[in-house]
Structures are given as structure tokens and as C-alpha cells.
Design an enzyme around this catalytic site. Structure first.
Site, PDB file in Angstrom:
ATOM      1  N   ASP A  33      -1.211  -1.189   0.204  1.00 49.25           N
ATOM      2  CA  ASP A  33      -1.642  -1.592  -1.150  1.00 49.25           C
ATOM      3  C   ASP A  33      -2.645  -2.742  -1.046  1.00 49.25           C
ATOM      4  O   ASP A  33      -3.739  -2.717  -1.617  1.00 49.25           O
ATOM      5  CB  ASP A  33      -0.390  -2.026  -1.934  1.00 49.25           C
ATOM      6  CG  ASP A  33      -0.624  -2.127  -3.439  1.00 49.25           C
ATOM      7  OD1 ASP A  33       0.278  -2.595  -4.142  1.00 49.25           O
ATOM      8  OD2 ASP A  33      -1.722  -1.741  -3.891  1.00 49.25           O
ATOM      9  N   TYR A 120       9.245  -0.940   1.816  1.00 51.20           N
ATOM     10  CA  TYR A 120      10.350  -0.327   1.060  1.00 51.20           C
ATOM     11  C   TYR A 120      11.430   0.246   1.980  1.00 51.20           C
ATOM     12  O   TYR A 120      12.365   0.891   1.537  1.00 51.20           O
ATOM     13  CB  TYR A 120       9.818   0.719   0.080  1.00 51.20           C
ATOM     14  CG  TYR A 120       9.194   0.113  -1.178  1.00 51.20           C
ATOM     15  CD1 TYR A 120       9.103  -1.266  -1.340  1.00 51.20           C
ATOM     16  CD2 TYR A 120       8.692   0.898  -2.189  1.00 51.20           C
ATOM     17  CE1 TYR A 120       8.546  -1.834  -2.466  1.00 51.20           C
ATOM     18  CE2 TYR A 120       8.117   0.353  -3.338  1.00 51.20           C
ATOM     19  CZ  TYR A 120       8.062  -1.035  -3.469  1.00 51.20           C
ATOM     20  OH  TYR A 120       7.499  -1.592  -4.595  1.00 51.20           O
TER      21      TYR A 120
HETATM   22  N1  APR Z   1      -3.697   2.300   6.446  1.00 47.14           N
HETATM   23  C1  APR Z   1      -2.754   3.266   6.541  1.00 47.14           C
HETATM   24  N2  APR Z   1      -1.432   3.022   6.500  1.00 47.14           N
HETATM   25  C2  APR Z   1      -1.056   1.725   6.378  1.00 47.14           C
HETATM   26  C3  APR Z   1      -1.990   0.666   6.261  1.00 47.14           C
HETATM   27  C4  APR Z   1      -3.361   1.015   6.303  1.00 47.14           C
HETATM   28  N3  APR Z   1      -4.316   0.084   6.192  1.00 47.14           N
HETATM   29  N4  APR Z   1      -1.286  -0.492   6.143  1.00 47.14           N
HETATM   30  C5  APR Z   1       0.017  -0.171   6.209  1.00 47.14           C
HETATM   31  N5  APR Z   1       0.159   1.158   6.369  1.00 47.14           N
HETATM   32  C6  APR Z   1       1.386   1.941   6.491  1.00 47.14           C
HETATM   33  C7  APR Z   1       2.590   1.200   7.000  1.00 47.14           C
HETATM   34  O1  APR Z   1       2.574   1.120   8.432  1.00 47.14           O
HETATM   35  C8  APR Z   1       3.701   2.105   6.508  1.00 47.14           C
HETATM   36  O2  APR Z   1       3.926   3.142   7.464  1.00 47.14           O
HETATM   37  O3  APR Z   1       1.746   2.394   5.212  1.00 47.14           O
HETATM   38  C9  APR Z   1       3.140   2.727   5.221  1.00 47.14           C
HETATM   39  C10 APR Z   1       3.773   2.209   3.948  1.00 47.14           C
HETATM   40  O4  APR Z   1       4.025   0.814   4.118  1.00 47.14           O
HETATM   41  P1  APR Z   1       3.756  -0.234   2.892  1.00 47.14           P
HETATM   42  O5  APR Z   1       2.315  -0.415   2.737  1.00 47.14           O
HETATM   43  O6  APR Z   1       4.602  -1.414   3.177  1.00 47.14           O
HETATM   44  O7  APR Z   1       4.275   0.534   1.588  1.00 47.14           O
HETATM   45  P2  APR Z   1       5.761   0.802   1.108  1.00 47.14           P
HETATM   46  O8  APR Z   1       6.729   0.831   2.222  1.00 47.14           O
HETATM   47  O9  APR Z   1       5.641   2.017   0.237  1.00 47.14           O
HETATM   48  O10 APR Z   1       6.088  -0.473   0.216  1.00 47.14           O
HETATM   49  C11 APR Z   1       5.345  -0.636  -0.964  1.00 47.14           C
HETATM   50  O11 APR Z   1       4.740  -2.859  -0.351  1.00 47.14           O
HETATM   51  O12 APR Z   1       2.565  -3.516  -0.113  1.00 47.14           O
HETATM   52  C12 APR Z   1       3.633  -3.524  -0.986  1.00 47.14           C
HETATM   53  O13 APR Z   1       2.639  -3.527  -3.156  1.00 47.14           O
HETATM   54  C13 APR Z   1       3.337  -2.734  -2.222  1.00 47.14           C
HETATM   55  O14 APR Z   1       5.319  -3.480  -3.290  1.00 47.14           O
HETATM   56  C14 APR Z   1       4.712  -2.376  -2.644  1.00 47.14           C
HETATM   57  C15 APR Z   1       5.423  -2.103  -1.340  1.00 47.14           C
END
Ligand code: APR
Length: 350
Positions: A33, A120
Site C-alpha cells: 500500500d 495482516y
Molecule cells: N511489491 C509487491 N509486493 C509487495 C510489495 C511490493 N512493493 N511490498 C510488499 N509486498 C508484499 C508483501 O511481501 C506481502 O507478501 O505484499 C504482500 C502483502 O503484504 P502487505 O503489504 O503488508 O499487505 P497486507 O498483509 O494485506 O496488510 C495490509 O498493511 O500496508 C498496510 O495499509 C495496509 O493496513 C494495510 C495492511
């Protein structure tokens, strides 16, 4: 290849839409995000503020702004609370709602992160299973190029028993690396075996920087024919091309063309090229993908491969992993690709 898995930063991908793993406020955060908002610029946040948030399991779409994509599809995955609180259903609806928006906006290509598998805390192996299951279900009914982006390869998890079974099978069969002889790539199809931007050094060293199909062993004489084939048929089949054998097998299996190429993770355009050109020479990964889709036993797989100028060899980990799945009669190409990805090998499909 309708479903590709790559290790990359999703904000660098040029496609019609990237999916954001957001939170219900849609006002940004960390992880993917944060990366998407940072790369897209402040106009993305300004548009998100007009959306009034997003419920878990639902999805909303905005422009991509400074990202190299037209749209961002924001979806909110479930927070993991042990798996008894409807988490899986909510995660599945994230993929389905994101695909619904991608279709509505006529996207031809979309990239997903592994939703909920970061902050999450959804267990990565289960998050991967849901992602691949939902994507393959969508692709069985729709045409779209889908990229599942694995950002943190070290944390990538497939089923532990499967991983150890495959490792044991490789240990038993592998006869060590032999220099992979780059071959004159087939004029029609010479994509690199691995996405160089993400192939780890080991894999590149293993495959070398060749492009196009690599035959791991010199062309073998054709395998002994199945007993029940008449001599007449056998002689006819001897000079059968790859394309002819493929089409014959599709008929014998009672499959439609679409059923076969979708099950092989092959896109329609490539299939129609093969269908229309009797002497088409596919890449090794494409040839094997069809043998998996047709659920051919090992001997017939080798025969189909030989028609394309390839052989399976115990000096190739890729080939041994394929042999493992065929020997165990597991013909789920998406599960095979998850395992190939885990072992830093090229994926099946085309
Ligand atoms: N490109 C691709 N994948 C990514 C990137 C990137 N730049 N950055 C992180 N990831 C991957 C992580 O390694 C993980 O496997 O995205 C996946 C989801 O991780 P998160 O980004 O932490 O998302 P999520 O687990 O769904 O949690 C969502 O985290 O960032 C906050 O605002 C968001 O509150 C929400 C929560």
C-alpha cells in the site's frame, strides 16, 4: 502465459492494473500500500479520499497516476485471526471483486500482490493457495494476463511435505549439472527460460544466459511404440510433428482446444499459432505444459517432447521436478508452477 509468477516490486510493472492490498480507510499505509502510494504520487491519495473507504473483501478502482499502469484496484484483505472467522471467504472475495473491476474496465493484464500475507498475517502458504486457486478459476473462464507478484522470495512458502518430497526426489535422481548447451533457438519461440530480472544467481548459473529452449540432452531415438498401436499407425506416428501429435492427443482425450490450452497455462494466440503450423517448434516449457494438460504418462510425455526436439534429463532439476509430478500423477499445472518457482526454475506455460 496467462498466469505468471515473478519476484518483483509491483510498482515497477507495466500492465493495465495493479492490485493494492489496502486497508479500509484507503488512505495508504505500509507494505505494498505504502509502495503504491509513494510511486503513484499524491494524486492517488486525493482520489482515494473521494471513495469513502472500502469494506474488507471488497474492491475499488482509481487511476494509476505516476505508476506505469492505467489503474490501481484497491482491495482490503482480511486480518488473520486463526482462520475460524471467515478469513478465507473474505480473501477469495478480494480476488473475485478485483477481477470483476478489471473486467469492467477492460483490463487485459493485471498484477496481484499476495494479499493479506504481510501485516495482516495470513499464513503465506494458505494465502498463496487461495491466490492461485482464485486466479486459475478466473482464467478457466476468462482471457487475461495475470501476474502474481512475490516480493519477498525468502518468505515464499509451498506445502512443506511437498517441498521435502521434491527435494528427496531430486537428491535421488539428480546427476549434477552438465553445461546446458545453448541450442539454436527455434525461430518461432525463443523466450528466455527464466525472467532474468528475478532469476536468482544460482538459477541463472544453472541455466546460463541462454534464451530459447535448451535441450538438456541430444535428441534420442523415438521411444518404443505403445504395444496396442498397429504397425501402420506406428509408422504414421513416427513422422508425426509435435503439432500433429498434440492435436491427435486432444482428440483422443475428448478435450476441446480451449480446455487444453487453458489447462496448460498457454494463451489462445500461441495455441492458434501451433494449431495452424504443422511444423511449429514450441519451447520446452510449452511442450511440457501441454503434456501436463493432457495428463500424459512419462513415456508419452517424452514422446511429445521428442517431437519438439527435447528430452527429459536427470542433469536438470527442472526436468526432475516435472518427472516427480508426472510420476505422482499430479497434473495441476498451477501447483507444479508454485513448486518450480520455489526451486527457482522456469515456469510451465506459454
Ligand atoms: N511489491 C509487491 N509486493 C509487495 C510489495 C511490493 N512493493 N511490498 C510488499 N509486498 C508484499 C508483501 O511481501 C506481502 O507478501 O505484499 C504482500 C502483502 O503484504 P502487505 O503489504 O503488508 O499487505 P497486507 O498483509 O494485506 O496488510 C495490509 O498493511 O500496508 C498496510 O495499509 C495496509 O493496513 C494495510 C495492511
Amino acid at each position: 502465459m496467462p498466469l505468471k509468477m515473478i519476484c518483483a516490486d509491483i510498482t515497477t510493472l507495466t500492465c493495465d492494473a495493479v492490485v493494492n492490498a489496502a486497508n479500509e480507510t484507503l488512505l495508504g499505509g505500509g507494505g505494498v500500500d505504502g509502495a503504491i502510494h509513494k510511486a503513484a504520487g499524491k494524486e492517488l491519495l486525493a482520489e482515494c479520499k473521494t471513495l469513502g473507504g472500502c469494506k474488507t473483501g471488497e474492491a475499488k478502482i482509481t487511476n494509476g497516476y505516476r505508476l506505469p499502469c492505467k489503474y490501481v484496484i484497491h482491495t482490503v484483505g482480511p486480518v488473520w485471526h486463526g482462520g475460524e472467522n471467515g478469513e478465507e471467504a473474505l480473501l477469495r472475495s478480494c480476488y473475485r471483486n478485483a477481477f470483476a473491476l478489471a473486467r469492467e474496465y477492460r483490463c487485459e493484464s493485471v498484477a496481484f500482490p499476495l494479499i493479506s500475507s504481510g501485516a495482516y498475517r495470513y499464513p503465506k502458504e494458505q494465502a498463496l493457495f487461495v491466490a492461485v486457486d482464485e486466479i486459475s478459476r478466473f482464467l478457466s473462464e476468462n482471457e487475461m494476463l495475470v501476474c502474481l507478484v512475490i516480493y519477498d522470495k525468502a518468505a515464499y512458502r509451498i506445502n512443506e511435505n511437498l517441498a521435502s518430497d521434491i527435494s528427496a526426489f531430486i537428491d535421488e535422481k539428480y546427476v549434477g549439472e552438465k553445461p546446458v548447451l545453448a541450442v539454436q533457438s527455434a525461430p518461432q519461440e525463443s523466450e528466455p527460460l527464466l525472467d532474468s530480472e528475478c532469476a536468482p544467481a544460482g538459477a541463472q548459473a544453472f541455466f546460463g544466459r541462454i534464451s530459447g529452449p535448451a535441450s538438456a540432452a541430444p535428441r534420442k531415438k523415438s521411444a518404443p511404440r505403445a504395444k496396442e498401436t498397429s504397425l501402420q499407425d506406428a509408422l504414421k506416428q513416427l513422422d508425426e510433428s509435435f503439432s500433429e501429435m498434440l492435436l491427435r492427443k486432444i482428440d483422443e482425450k475428448g478435450m476441446t482446444d480451449a480446455e487444453c490450452y487453458k489447462k496448460a497455462n498457454i494463451d489462445r494466440k500461441l495455441f492458434s499459432k501451433i494449431r495452424s503450423d504443422k511444423y511449429y517448434k514450441p519451447s520446452k516449457t510449452t511442450a511440457i505444459a501441454f503434456s501436463i494438460a493432457l495428463e500424459l504418462p512419462l513415456a508419452e510425455t517424452k514422446e511429445l517432447l521428442m517431437k519438439a526436439g527435447f528430452a527429459l534429463s536427470h542433469s536438470s532439476k527442472f526436468d526432475i521436478i516435472i518427472e516427480y509430478f508426472i510420476t505422482n500423477r499430479n497434473y495441476n499445472i498451477f501447483e507444479i508452477n508454485e513448486a518450480l518457482f520455489a526451486f527457482d526454475q522456469a515456469l510451465l506455460g506459454g
